[in-house]
Design a protein around this motif. Structure first.
Motif, PDB file in Angstrom:
ATOM      1  N   HIS A  19      74.651  40.894-102.787  1.00  0.00           N
ATOM      2  CA  HIS A  19      74.227  39.696-101.874  1.00  0.00           C
ATOM      3  C   HIS A  19      72.838  39.974-101.953  1.00  0.00           C
ATOM      4  O   HIS A  19      71.912  39.984-100.990  1.00  0.00           O
ATOM      5  CB  HIS A  19      74.486  38.514-101.111  1.00  0.00           C
ATOM      6  N   GLY A  20      72.308  41.415-102.558  1.00  0.00           N
ATOM      7  CA  GLY A  20      71.183  42.544-102.691  1.00  0.00           C
ATOM      8  C   GLY A  20      71.219  43.706-100.885  1.00  0.00           C
ATOM      9  O   GLY A  20      69.783  44.057-100.794  1.00  0.00           O
ATOM     10  N   ILE A  21      72.425  43.585-100.158  1.00  0.00           N
ATOM     11  CA  ILE A  21      72.535  44.366 -99.332  1.00  0.00           C
ATOM     12  C   ILE A  21      72.821  45.275 -99.346  1.00  0.00           C
ATOM     13  O   ILE A  21      74.341  46.184-101.043  1.00  0.00           O
ATOM     14  CB  ILE A  21      73.049  44.645 -98.596  1.00  0.00           C
ATOM     15  N   SER A  22      72.287  47.177 -99.255  1.00  0.00           N
ATOM     16  CA  SER A  22      72.146  48.145-100.033  1.00  0.00           C
ATOM     17  C   SER A  22      72.198  49.075 -98.793  1.00  0.00           C
ATOM     18  O   SER A  22      72.617  50.628 -99.321  1.00  0.00           O
ATOM     19  CB  SER A  22      71.304  48.762-100.657  1.00  0.00           C
ATOM     20  N   ASN A  23      71.843  49.161 -97.257  1.00  0.00           N
ATOM     21  CA  ASN A  23      72.390  49.161 -96.190  1.00  0.00           C
ATOM     22  C   ASN A  23      72.916  48.964 -95.494  1.00  0.00           C
ATOM     23  O   ASN A  23      73.139  47.714 -94.716  1.00  0.00           O
ATOM     24  CB  ASN A  23      70.475  49.531 -95.808  1.00  0.00           C
ATOM     25  N   PHE A  24      74.449  50.106 -94.986  1.00  0.00           N
ATOM     26  CA  PHE A  24      74.404  48.937 -94.573  1.00  0.00           C
ATOM     27  C   PHE A  24      75.259  50.164 -92.949  1.00  0.00           C
ATOM     28  O   PHE A  24      75.004  51.563 -92.705  1.00  0.00           O
ATOM     29  CB  PHE A  24      76.182  49.586 -94.885  1.00  0.00           C
ATOM     30  N   ALA A  25      76.122  49.225 -91.457  1.00  0.00           N
ATOM     31  CA  ALA A  25      75.699  49.991 -90.215  1.00  0.00           C
ATOM     32  C   ALA A  25      77.725  49.987 -89.871  1.00  0.00           C
ATOM     33  O   ALA A  25      78.150  49.007 -89.717  1.00  0.00           O
ATOM     34  CB  ALA A  25      74.666  50.083 -89.071  1.00  0.00           C
ATOM     35  N   PHE A  26      77.734  51.178 -89.512  1.00  0.00           N
ATOM     36  CA  PHE A  26      79.139  51.131 -89.375  1.00  0.00           C
ATOM     37  C   PHE A  26      79.993  51.119 -87.612  1.00  0.00           C
ATOM     38  O   PHE A  26      78.490  52.765 -87.256  1.00  0.00           O
ATOM     39  CB  PHE A  26      80.392  51.693 -90.551  1.00  0.00           C
ATOM     40  N   ASN A  27      81.193  51.163 -87.172  1.00  0.00           N
ATOM     41  CA  ASN A  27      81.476  51.854 -85.869  1.00  0.00           C
ATOM     42  C   ASN A  27      80.445  51.124 -85.139  1.00  0.00           C
ATOM     43  O   ASN A  27      80.176  52.132 -83.917  1.00  0.00           O
ATOM     44  CB  ASN A  27      81.710  52.599 -86.461  1.00  0.00           C
ATOM     45  N   ALA A  33      87.390  51.630 -82.945  1.00  0.00           N
ATOM     46  CA  ALA A  33      88.184  52.562 -83.458  1.00  0.00           C
ATOM     47  C   ALA A  33      88.250  54.318 -83.356  1.00  0.00           C
ATOM     48  O   ALA A  33      87.532  54.127 -82.840  1.00  0.00           O
ATOM     49  CB  ALA A  33      87.081  52.055 -85.016  1.00  0.00           C
ATOM     50  N   SER A  34      89.313  54.897 -83.659  1.00  0.00           N
ATOM     51  CA  SER A  34      89.578  56.272 -84.116  1.00  0.00           C
ATOM     52  C   SER A  34      88.132  57.068 -85.112  1.00  0.00           C
ATOM     53  O   SER A  34      87.543  56.034 -85.611  1.00  0.00           O
ATOM     54  CB  SER A  34      90.662  56.864 -84.057  1.00  0.00           C
ATOM     55  N   SER A  35      88.782  58.021 -84.561  1.00  0.00           N
ATOM     56  CA  SER A  35      87.321  58.813 -85.197  1.00  0.00           C
ATOM     57  C   SER A  35      88.268  58.905 -86.529  1.00  0.00           C
ATOM     58  O   SER A  35      86.984  59.042 -88.046  1.00  0.00           O
ATOM     59  CB  SER A  35      87.130  60.075 -85.170  1.00  0.00           C
ATOM     60  N   ALA A  36      89.678  58.801 -86.671  1.00  0.00           N
ATOM     61  CA  ALA A  36      90.263  58.713 -88.234  1.00  0.00           C
ATOM     62  C   ALA A  36      89.858  57.593 -88.520  1.00  0.00           C
ATOM     63  O   ALA A  36      89.725  57.670 -90.303  1.00  0.00           O
ATOM     64  CB  ALA A  36      91.347  59.065 -88.061  1.00  0.00           C
ATOM     65  N   GLU A  37      89.848  56.695 -87.923  1.00  0.00           N
ATOM     66  CA  GLU A  37      89.573  55.206 -89.021  1.00  0.00           C
ATOM     67  C   GLU A  37      88.024  55.109 -88.838  1.00  0.00           C
ATOM     68  O   GLU A  37      88.047  54.895 -90.534  1.00  0.00           O
ATOM     69  CB  GLU A  37      90.006  54.575 -88.078  1.00  0.00           C
ATOM     70  N   LEU A  38      87.287  55.231 -88.707  1.00  0.00           N
ATOM     71  CA  LEU A  38      86.177  55.455 -89.317  1.00  0.00           C
ATOM     72  C   LEU A  38      85.033  57.181 -89.978  1.00  0.00           C
ATOM     73  O   LEU A  38      84.879  55.748 -91.153  1.00  0.00           O
ATOM     74  CB  LEU A  38      85.083  56.057 -87.674  1.00  0.00           C
ATOM     75  N   LYS A  39      86.450  57.819 -90.265  1.00  0.00           N
ATOM     76  CA  LYS A  39      86.126  58.182 -91.095  1.00  0.00           C
ATOM     77  C   LYS A  39      86.720  57.392 -92.431  1.00  0.00           C
ATOM     78  O   LYS A  39      86.539  58.124 -93.954  1.00  0.00           O
ATOM     79  CB  LYS A  39      87.176  59.949 -91.476  1.00  0.00           C
ATOM     80  N   ARG A  40      87.738  57.257 -92.237  1.00  0.00           N
ATOM     81  CA  ARG A  40      88.878  55.599 -93.355  1.00  0.00           C
ATOM     82  C   ARG A  40      87.698  54.778 -94.190  1.00  0.00           C
ATOM     83  O   ARG A  40      86.992  55.219 -95.777  1.00  0.00           O
ATOM     84  CB  ARG A  40      89.144  55.222 -93.203  1.00  0.00           C
ATOM     85  N   CYS A  41      86.793  54.624 -93.216  1.00  0.00           N
ATOM     86  CA  CYS A  41      85.393  53.414 -93.682  1.00  0.00           C
ATOM     87  C   CYS A  41      84.793  53.865 -94.278  1.00  0.00           C
ATOM     88  O   CYS A  41      84.091  53.859 -95.645  1.00  0.00           O
ATOM     89  CB  CYS A  41      85.204  52.467 -92.213  1.00  0.00           C
ATOM     90  N   LEU A  42      83.935  55.176 -93.661  1.00  0.00           N
ATOM     91  CA  LEU A  42      83.139  56.161 -94.644  1.00  0.00           C
ATOM     92  C   LEU A  42      83.618  56.472 -95.601  1.00  0.00           C
ATOM     93  O   LEU A  42      83.174  56.403 -96.606  1.00  0.00           O
ATOM     94  CB  LEU A  42      82.331  57.434 -94.029  1.00  0.00           C
ATOM     95  N   GLN A  43      85.357  56.515 -95.931  1.00  0.00           N
ATOM     96  CA  GLN A  43      85.389  57.320 -97.182  1.00  0.00           C
ATOM     97  C   GLN A  43      85.826  56.359 -98.490  1.00  0.00           C
ATOM     98  O   GLN A  43      85.346  56.289 -99.189  1.00  0.00           O
ATOM     99  CB  GLN A  43      86.622  57.975 -97.255  1.00  0.00           C
TER     100      GLN A  43
END
Length: 77
Positions: free
Chosen positions: A38-46, A55-65
């Motif tokens: 739907h045209g979004i190409s920029n994403f903000a996590f956490n 979120a733990s740092s391990a979960e954030l890492k999994r999200c980014l992966q």
């Protein structure tokens, strides 16, 4: 000329969790694919959407992966 580091619209990505509160990576990938389609190409996590304190740092890492594996190289996250 200076290149802007941040520009455009960023979607605050909600981190989906299963009934036990665990990160649901498959649902995350589906969310990213939907937003990309739907045209979004920029994403903000956490961010300030509530995940930061959960979120733990391990979960954030999994999200980014998952994002790196799912999104095109020109996407920002």
């Amino acid at each position: 000329m200076n290149k802007k580091l941040i520009c455009g619209t960023y979607a605050a990505v909600l981190v989906p969790r299963d009934s036990q509160g665990e990160l649901d990576e498959a649902a995350l990938v589906r969310h990213l694919e939907f937003l990309l389609a739907h045209g979004i190409s920029n994403f903000a996590f956490n961010g300030a959407t509530g995940e930061y304190c959960l979120a733990s740092s391990a979960e954030l890492k999994r999200c980014l992966q998952a994002a790196k594996a799912t999104l095109p190289t020109q996407a920002s996250f």
